[in-house]
Design a protein around this motif. Structure first.
Motif, short mmCIF file in Angstrom:
data_model
loop_
_atom_site.label_atom_id
_atom_site.label_comp_id
_atom_site.label_asym_id
_atom_site.label_seq_id
_atom_site.Cartn_x
_atom_site.Cartn_y
_atom_site.Cartn_z
N ILE A 6 0.82 -1.17 -0.03
CA ILE A 6 0.01 -0.14 0.20
C ILE A 6 0.93 1.09 -0.05
CG2 ILE A 6 -2.09 1.39 1.33
CD1 ILE A 6 -2.77 -1.74 0.14
N VAL A 7 0.72 2.15 -1.03
CA VAL A 7 1.43 3.27 -1.23
C VAL A 7 0.59 4.54 -0.91
CG1 VAL A 7 3.12 4.74 -2.66
CG2 VAL A 7 3.10 2.26 -2.78
N ILE A 8 1.16 5.19 0.05
CA ILE A 8 0.31 6.39 0.53
C ILE A 8 1.25 7.74 0.20
CG2 ILE A 8 -0.88 7.55 2.33
CD1 ILE A 8 -1.17 5.04 3.80
N PRO A 9 0.86 8.51 -0.83
CA PRO A 9 1.59 9.89 -1.00
C PRO A 9 0.79 10.88 -0.01
CG PRO A 9 -0.04 9.55 -2.47
CD PRO A 9 -0.29 8.11 -1.85
N TYR A 34 0.78 -7.87 4.01
CA TYR A 34 0.86 -6.47 3.47
C TYR A 34 2.12 -5.62 4.02
CZ TYR A 34 -1.75 -4.72 7.07
OH TYR A 34 -2.18 -4.29 8.50
N GLU A 35 2.39 -4.66 3.31
CA GLU A 35 3.22 -3.60 3.99
C GLU A 35 2.56 -2.20 3.48
OE1 GLU A 35 6.88 -3.40 1.99
OE2 GLU A 35 6.31 -3.12 0.14
N ALA A 89 -1.36 -0.72 -4.17
CA ALA A 89 -2.46 0.16 -4.14
C ALA A 89 -2.11 1.19 -3.59
CB ALA A 89 -3.71 -0.70 -3.47
N THR A 90 -2.87 2.29 -4.06
CA THR A 90 -2.59 3.57 -3.48
C THR A 90 -3.90 4.17 -3.01
OG1 THR A 90 -3.05 4.70 -5.70
CG2 THR A 90 -0.83 4.06 -5.30
#
Length: 241
Positions: A6-9, A34-35, A89-90
């Motif tokens: 999981i990528v969170i900007p 997950y990470e 996923a973002t």
């Protein structure tokens, strides 16, 4: 290797980031290995300290910090480059993308026979934004759809899931996150769509104005249209004996 990254900007989301991370854990812990990668885009509101404190008790959390602000697309790209999973996923750091939508969002990428699907694009239903923002977004989506024919009604939604390798093979440019359906389709991949809910911002303020979005979108749209026209049209297969 983890199932999902999981990528969170995020920039200056000190008021929202902890609740968002708690929500992600609640949504994914029962079913996924997950990470979570937060890309801190040079925040100066205390979010850096919050994330550092959380690292000590959150083994799934990783934090990248930019020394200067690079924007949302740069943050997403850096996070995906660092990801350990083949599926990413973002979602936005402001909490307006409900993390409980993540299992539904990523499901098409894990389904049997889904190898040709490289992107799942969330499409917001019941947007919790100001009328001016909703009207500006509706107009921008209409223009984009007429030019690119990307079959997507809401490319501004931060909830997206995709295969890491095809994403990193896309041409990178600032604001590319708004054009992912067209860019994946340009490379011959299938794009799926999932309706997702939307929340009002819990705290802080938006980092973009409608005018600012509109001005950059004009040149970006023309650039993406050019990339589609200039795409590689032949795809050779190796001849065997």
């Amino acid at each position: 290797m983890t199932d999902l990254s999981i990528v969170i900007p995020a920039k200056n989301e000190a008021e929202n980031i902890e609740a968002l991370l708690d929500g992600i854990d609640a949504a994914l812990a029962p079913s996924f290995d997950y990470e979570v990668i937060v890309v801190d885009d040079a925040s100066d509101d205390g979010m850096e300290a919050i994330l550092k404190a959380r690292l000590a008790r959150a083994p799934r959390l990783r934090v990248l910090r930019n020394d200067r602000s690079g924007g949302q697309s740069a943050a997403v790209h850096s996070g995906v480059q660092a990801a350990r999973s083949p599926i990413c996923a973002t979602l936005d750091g402001d909490g307006q993308n409900p993390p409980e939508e993540l299992p539904k969002l990523v499901a098409p990428l894990f389904a049997p026979g889904s190898e040709a699907v490289a992107l799942v694009a969330g499409q917001r239903v019941g947007r919790q934004d100001t009328l001016s923002k909703k009207l500006a977004s509706k107009f921008a989506n209409w223009i984009r759809s007429r030019v690119l024919h990307d079959g997507t009604r809401d490319t501004g939604c931060g909830l997206k899931a995709f295969r890491r390798e095809p994403f990193l093979n896309l041409p990178y440019f600032d604001h590319m996150h708004r054009y992912l359906p067209a860019l994946f389709a340009r490379d011959g991949w299938q794009v799926a769509h999932v309706d997702v809910s939307h929340r009002a911002r819990g705290g802080g303020r938006s980092h973009y104005s409608n005018l600012q979005r509109g001005l950059v979108s004009i040149s970006d749209l023309m650039g993406v249209a050019w990339l589609i026209r200039r795409r590689k049209k032949s795809r050779p297969t190796e001849v065997t004996k």
